[in-house]
Motif scaffolding. Structure first.
Motif, PDB file in Angstrom:
ATOM      1  N   ASN A 101       0.829  -1.209   0.000  1.00  0.00           N
ATOM      2  CA  ASN A 101       0.000   0.000   0.000  1.00  0.00           C
ATOM      3  C   ASN A 101       0.862   1.259   0.000  1.00  0.00           C
ATOM      4  O   ASN A 101       0.574   2.221  -0.707  1.00  0.00           O
ATOM      5  CB  ASN A 101      -0.949   0.016   1.199  1.00  0.00           C
ATOM      6  CG  ASN A 101      -2.109  -0.925   1.022  1.00  0.00           C
ATOM      7  OD1 ASN A 101      -2.398  -1.398  -0.070  1.00  0.00           O
ATOM      8  ND2 ASN A 101      -2.787  -1.221   2.118  1.00  0.00           N
ATOM      9  N   GLU A 102       1.902   1.241   0.801  1.00  0.00           N
ATOM     10  CA  GLU A 102       2.797   2.398   0.873  1.00  0.00           C
ATOM     11  C   GLU A 102       3.475   2.623  -0.476  1.00  0.00           C
ATOM     12  O   GLU A 102       3.577   3.753  -0.951  1.00  0.00           O
ATOM     13  CB  GLU A 102       3.845   2.186   1.977  1.00  0.00           C
ATOM     14  CG  GLU A 102       4.592   3.427   2.358  1.00  0.00           C
ATOM     15  CD  GLU A 102       3.717   4.530   2.907  1.00  0.00           C
ATOM     16  OE1 GLU A 102       3.966   5.705   2.553  1.00  0.00           O
ATOM     17  OE2 GLU A 102       2.775   4.241   3.672  1.00  0.00           O
ATOM     18  N   LYS A 104       2.389   1.761  -3.432  1.00  0.00           N
ATOM     19  CA  LYS A 104       1.402   2.179  -4.439  1.00  0.00           C
ATOM     20  C   LYS A 104       0.666   3.463  -4.060  1.00  0.00           C
ATOM     21  O   LYS A 104      -0.178   3.935  -4.816  1.00  0.00           O
ATOM     22  CB  LYS A 104       0.363   1.078  -4.635  1.00  0.00           C
ATOM     23  CG  LYS A 104       0.896  -0.196  -5.216  1.00  0.00           C
ATOM     24  CD  LYS A 104      -0.224  -1.205  -5.277  1.00  0.00           C
ATOM     25  CE  LYS A 104       0.212  -2.530  -5.821  1.00  0.00           C
ATOM     26  NZ  LYS A 104      -0.899  -3.501  -5.831  1.00  0.00           N
ATOM     27  N   SER A 105       0.945   3.998  -2.885  1.00  0.00           N
ATOM     28  CA  SER A 105       0.264   5.181  -2.357  1.00  0.00           C
ATOM     29  C   SER A 105      -1.243   4.948  -2.246  1.00  0.00           C
ATOM     30  O   SER A 105      -2.065   5.734  -2.698  1.00  0.00           O
ATOM     31  CB  SER A 105       0.549   6.424  -3.211  1.00  0.00           C
ATOM     32  OG  SER A 105       0.072   7.577  -2.549  1.00  0.00           O
ATOM     33  N   VAL A 106      -1.575   3.829  -1.599  1.00  0.00           N
ATOM     34  CA  VAL A 106      -2.953   3.430  -1.380  1.00  0.00           C
ATOM     35  C   VAL A 106      -3.194   3.344   0.123  1.00  0.00           C
ATOM     36  O   VAL A 106      -2.311   2.926   0.871  1.00  0.00           O
ATOM     37  CB  VAL A 106      -3.242   2.057  -2.028  1.00  0.00           C
ATOM     38  CG1 VAL A 106      -4.627   1.549  -1.690  1.00  0.00           C
ATOM     39  CG2 VAL A 106      -3.064   2.132  -3.532  1.00  0.00           C
ATOM     40  N   ALA A 107      -4.382   3.748   0.550  1.00  0.00           N
ATOM     41  CA  ALA A 107      -4.748   3.617   1.959  1.00  0.00           C
ATOM     42  C   ALA A 107      -5.955   2.692   2.066  1.00  0.00           C
ATOM     43  O   ALA A 107      -6.832   2.701   1.208  1.00  0.00           O
ATOM     44  CB  ALA A 107      -5.083   4.976   2.560  1.00  0.00           C
ATOM     45  N   ALA A 130      -8.820  10.481  -0.497  1.00  0.00           N
ATOM     46  CA  ALA A 130      -7.429  10.046  -0.659  1.00  0.00           C
ATOM     47  C   ALA A 130      -6.475  11.224  -0.504  1.00  0.00           C
ATOM     48  O   ALA A 130      -5.434  11.114   0.151  1.00  0.00           O
ATOM     49  CB  ALA A 130      -7.232   9.373  -2.017  1.00  0.00           C
ATOM     50  N   GLY A 134      -3.157  12.084   2.010  1.00  0.00           N
ATOM     51  CA  GLY A 134      -1.888  12.076   1.282  1.00  0.00           C
ATOM     52  C   GLY A 134      -1.637  10.830   0.453  1.00  0.00           C
ATOM     53  O   GLY A 134      -0.492  10.420   0.277  1.00  0.00           O
ATOM     54  N   LYS A 135      -2.678  10.215  -0.068  1.00  0.00           N
ATOM     55  CA  LYS A 135      -2.546   9.014  -0.893  1.00  0.00           C
ATOM     56  C   LYS A 135      -3.178   9.262  -2.257  1.00  0.00           C
ATOM     57  O   LYS A 135      -3.929  10.207  -2.455  1.00  0.00           O
ATOM     58  CB  LYS A 135      -3.230   7.812  -0.227  1.00  0.00           C
ATOM     59  CG  LYS A 135      -2.675   7.457   1.131  1.00  0.00           C
ATOM     60  CD  LYS A 135      -1.275   6.934   1.047  1.00  0.00           C
ATOM     61  CE  LYS A 135      -0.739   6.568   2.428  1.00  0.00           C
ATOM     62  NZ  LYS A 135       0.625   6.148   2.396  1.00  0.00           N
ATOM     63  N   LYS A 136      -2.868   8.369  -3.207  1.00  0.00           N
ATOM     64  CA  LYS A 136      -3.465   8.479  -4.544  1.00  0.00           C
ATOM     65  C   LYS A 136      -4.890   7.947  -4.571  1.00  0.00           C
ATOM     66  O   LYS A 136      -5.770   8.552  -5.171  1.00  0.00           O
ATOM     67  CB  LYS A 136      -2.628   7.709  -5.571  1.00  0.00           C
ATOM     68  CG  LYS A 136      -1.321   8.355  -5.918  1.00  0.00           C
ATOM     69  CD  LYS A 136      -0.608   7.529  -6.971  1.00  0.00           C
ATOM     70  CE  LYS A 136       0.778   8.088  -7.246  1.00  0.00           C
ATOM     71  NZ  LYS A 136       1.541   7.209  -8.138  1.00  0.00           N
ATOM     72  N   THR A 137      -5.099   6.780  -3.946  1.00  0.00           N
ATOM     73  CA  THR A 137      -6.426   6.165  -3.929  1.00  0.00           C
ATOM     74  C   THR A 137      -6.679   5.485  -2.595  1.00  0.00           C
ATOM     75  O   THR A 137      -5.767   5.319  -1.782  1.00  0.00           O
ATOM     76  CB  THR A 137      -6.587   5.092  -5.037  1.00  0.00           C
ATOM     77  OG1 THR A 137      -5.624   4.074  -4.812  1.00  0.00           O
ATOM     78  CG2 THR A 137      -6.430   5.669  -6.419  1.00  0.00           C
TER      79      THR A 137
END
Length: 178
Positions: A101-102, A104-107, A130, A134-137
């Protein structure tokens, strides 16, 4: 050495292998299933940690249940079994998912609503929240909870965004009483 540091070591090693071999998505899917199975099936963990079950029995059982997974996942879990770390498999899976997840910037998010969300609603929630964390998706798990009356309540990590009717009523009550 604590179970979390042991789990993290195996997760980091598997994550690096997955990245090097461009198998991150496939291995992440497999690890999610493994996490679910090992977290929710205490009898499985008890069997694999029981001292009267031989190493060969454990190994053949793991080979059988992991036959549909990639060789990288099979080898990692076999190594954990050989080193008597089967009790840390669920923790290793959770650590791996966190690393993926980190990367891919996913939460991970739990969304509580009175009815199942449509795909368009999931996308809108993912897009708007998102950026706030601070994430993309967001990877959304929709939980139907009729007690919130309306609106949604969103949990991302240890942050809660409460836009539910019941939450607004509770805040109004606190203002009136406070």
């Amino acid at each position: 050495m604590s179970d979390t540091s042991v789990a993290k070591r195996y997760a980091v090693a598997l994550f690096q292998i997955a990245q090097e071999q461009n198998l991150l998505d496939q291995i992440e899917e497999e690890i999610r299933v493994i996490k679910e199975v090992f977290s929710n099936n205490k009898e499985l963990v008890t069997f694999l940690t029981h001292p009267k079950v031989s190493s060969e029995q454990k190994k053949s059982f793991l080979t059988e249940i992991l036959s549909n997974t990639s060789i990288q996942v099979q080898n990692t879990i076999a190594l954990m079994n050989d080193r008597h770390r089967t009790d840390a498999i669920a923790a290793m899976a959770a650590e791996f998912i966190e690393l993926a997840n980190e990367f891919k910037s996913v939460a991970e998010a739990q969304v509580y609503s009175v009815r199942p969300l449509t795909e368009a609603e999931r996308e809108a929630i993912s897009t708007s929240f998102a950026a706030k964390v601070g994430k993309k998706t967001l990877r959304i798990e929709n939980i139907v909870d009729r007690s919130i009356l309306g609106g949604i309540k969103l949990r991302i990590g240890n942050r809660i965004f409460d836009g539910s009717v019941s939450g607004k009523l509770e805040r109004l009550e606190q203002q009136l009483l406070g």
